[in-house]
Design a protein around this motif. Sequence first.
Motif, PDB file in Angstrom:
ATOM      1  N   LYS A   9      45.620  -3.106 -12.548  1.00  0.00           N
ATOM      2  CA  LYS A   9      46.353  -3.981 -13.475  1.00  0.00           C
ATOM      3  C   LYS A   9      47.729  -3.426 -13.789  1.00  0.00           C
ATOM      4  CE  LYS A   9      42.518  -6.211 -15.943  1.00  0.00           C
ATOM      5  NZ  LYS A   9      41.793  -6.279 -17.241  1.00  0.00           N
TER       6      LYS A   9
ATOM      7  N   ALA B 133      37.830 -12.881 -12.623  1.00  0.00           N
ATOM      8  CA  ALA B 133      39.070 -13.363 -13.240  1.00  0.00           C
ATOM      9  C   ALA B 133      40.286 -12.642 -12.662  1.00  0.00           C
ATOM     10  CB  ALA B 133      39.001 -13.167 -14.752  1.00  0.00           C
ATOM     11  N   LEU B 134      40.144 -11.338 -12.427  1.00  0.00           N
ATOM     12  CA  LEU B 134      41.241 -10.558 -11.861  1.00  0.00           C
ATOM     13  C   LEU B 134      41.526 -10.990 -10.423  1.00  0.00           C
ATOM     14  CD1 LEU B 134      43.189  -8.199 -12.437  1.00  0.00           C
ATOM     15  CD2 LEU B 134      41.415  -6.644 -11.589  1.00  0.00           C
TER      16      LEU B 134
ATOM     17  N   THR C  77      46.697 -17.228  -8.674  1.00  0.00           N
ATOM     18  CA  THR C  77      47.620 -17.640  -9.738  1.00  0.00           C
ATOM     19  C   THR C  77      48.961 -16.917  -9.667  1.00  0.00           C
ATOM     20  OG1 THR C  77      45.696 -18.023 -11.149  1.00  0.00           O
ATOM     21  CG2 THR C  77      47.853 -17.990 -12.220  1.00  0.00           C
ATOM     22  N   ASP C  78      48.946 -15.572  -9.636  1.00  0.00           N
ATOM     23  CA  ASP C  78      50.202 -14.816  -9.615  1.00  0.00           C
ATOM     24  C   ASP C  78      51.039 -15.106  -8.374  1.00  0.00           C
ATOM     25  OD1 ASP C  78      49.649 -13.701 -12.066  1.00  0.00           O
ATOM     26  OD2 ASP C  78      49.049 -11.746 -11.298  1.00  0.00           O
TER      27      ASP C  78
ATOM     28  N   ASN D 279      51.098  -5.451 -12.960  1.00  0.00           N
ATOM     29  CA  ASN D 279      52.020  -5.762 -14.062  1.00  0.00           C
ATOM     30  C   ASN D 279      53.406  -5.183 -13.800  1.00  0.00           C
ATOM     31  OD1 ASN D 279      50.103  -7.214 -15.492  1.00  0.00           O
ATOM     32  ND2 ASN D 279      49.428  -5.463 -16.695  1.00  0.00           N
TER      33      ASN D 279
ATOM     34  N   GLU E  79      40.961 -13.988  -9.122  1.00  0.00           N
ATOM     35  CA  GLU E  79      41.628 -15.297  -9.164  1.00  0.00           C
ATOM     36  C   GLU E  79      43.096 -15.147  -9.544  1.00  0.00           C
ATOM     37  OE1 GLU E  79      41.365 -19.429 -11.706  1.00  0.00           O
ATOM     38  OE2 GLU E  79      39.501 -18.408 -11.212  1.00  0.00           O
ATOM     39  N   LYS E  80      43.362 -14.294 -10.519  1.00  0.00           N
ATOM     40  CA  LYS E  80      44.735 -14.108 -10.986  1.00  0.00           C
ATOM     41  C   LYS E  80      45.621 -13.484  -9.906  1.00  0.00           C
ATOM     42  CE  LYS E  80      47.349 -11.893 -14.749  1.00  0.00           C
ATOM     43  NZ  LYS E  80      48.357 -11.182 -13.924  1.00  0.00           N
ATOM     44  N   THR E  81      45.149 -12.411  -9.287  1.00  0.00           N
ATOM     45  CA  THR E  81      46.014 -11.672  -8.371  1.00  0.00           C
ATOM     46  C   THR E  81      46.077 -12.264  -6.967  1.00  0.00           C
ATOM     47  OG1 THR E  81      44.194 -10.127  -7.903  1.00  0.00           O
ATOM     48  CG2 THR E  81      45.778  -9.481  -9.588  1.00  0.00           C
TER      49      THR E  81
ATOM     50  N   ASP F   4      52.753 -18.464  -8.700  1.00  0.00           N
ATOM     51  CA  ASP F   4      53.865 -18.431  -9.655  1.00  0.00           C
ATOM     52  C   ASP F   4      55.085 -17.738  -9.065  1.00  0.00           C
ATOM     53  OD1 ASP F   4      52.332 -19.764 -11.493  1.00  0.00           O
ATOM     54  OD2 ASP F   4      51.784 -17.980 -12.645  1.00  0.00           O
TER      55      ASP F   4
END
Length: 200
Positions: free
Chosen positions: A58, A123-124, A131-132, A62, A126-128, A135
């Motif tokens: 993370k 969740a991590l 989603t990220d 970030n 899916e995000k990395t 974006d």
Amino acid sequence: MTTKEKIMDVALHMFSERGYEAVSIRDICGEVGIKESTLYYHFKNKMDILDSLIAKFKDHINGLLSHIDEMPQMPSGKTKKKNAGSTDIIDSYMMDSYLFDPFCNLMIRLMMIEQFHNEEMRALYEKTMFTDPYDIYLRVFRMLATQGTFPESQVDAIVRRYHAYMTMLTYRYLLNGELTEERKKVYKKEVHALMNGGVI
């Protein structure tokens, strides 16, 4: 590499190949070449190792996102080379510092396994992975639209196609079998071809 770092490194390799549940403290200690008491000096238990790996990942992600947020706007007017600025961003952030990075690549493989057993990992993941990147691509292609590469009205459709194709390439070359220099080279070639007149 410190003993703590070696424990994390060995555990990550083993978790990403076998899955978290299939690896024991004894397995990790045997591979590192230490006693269990030494491992417990650095970590409370096996979950503490996993939590430390997640925290490190993370922090890394970030850091990448904050660099992209601080990225200067591309100059107005068309660049000499089509999509030059976006290619540099994709090479630097999405490839070298993320998908090609051995730690990140192993973490993605681990998340692929553990998404079915651990909600935080799901969740991590899916995000990395979804989603990220979406974006980031949206931000990059909006900047390209402002310099006249294509109409702003096309950005959303272009990003959807680009993201889908990039995801396919990632699974085909970087998460399918061993991560080799040859696979990275082919992946980069495919991405550059995409940036310079393929899907987009």
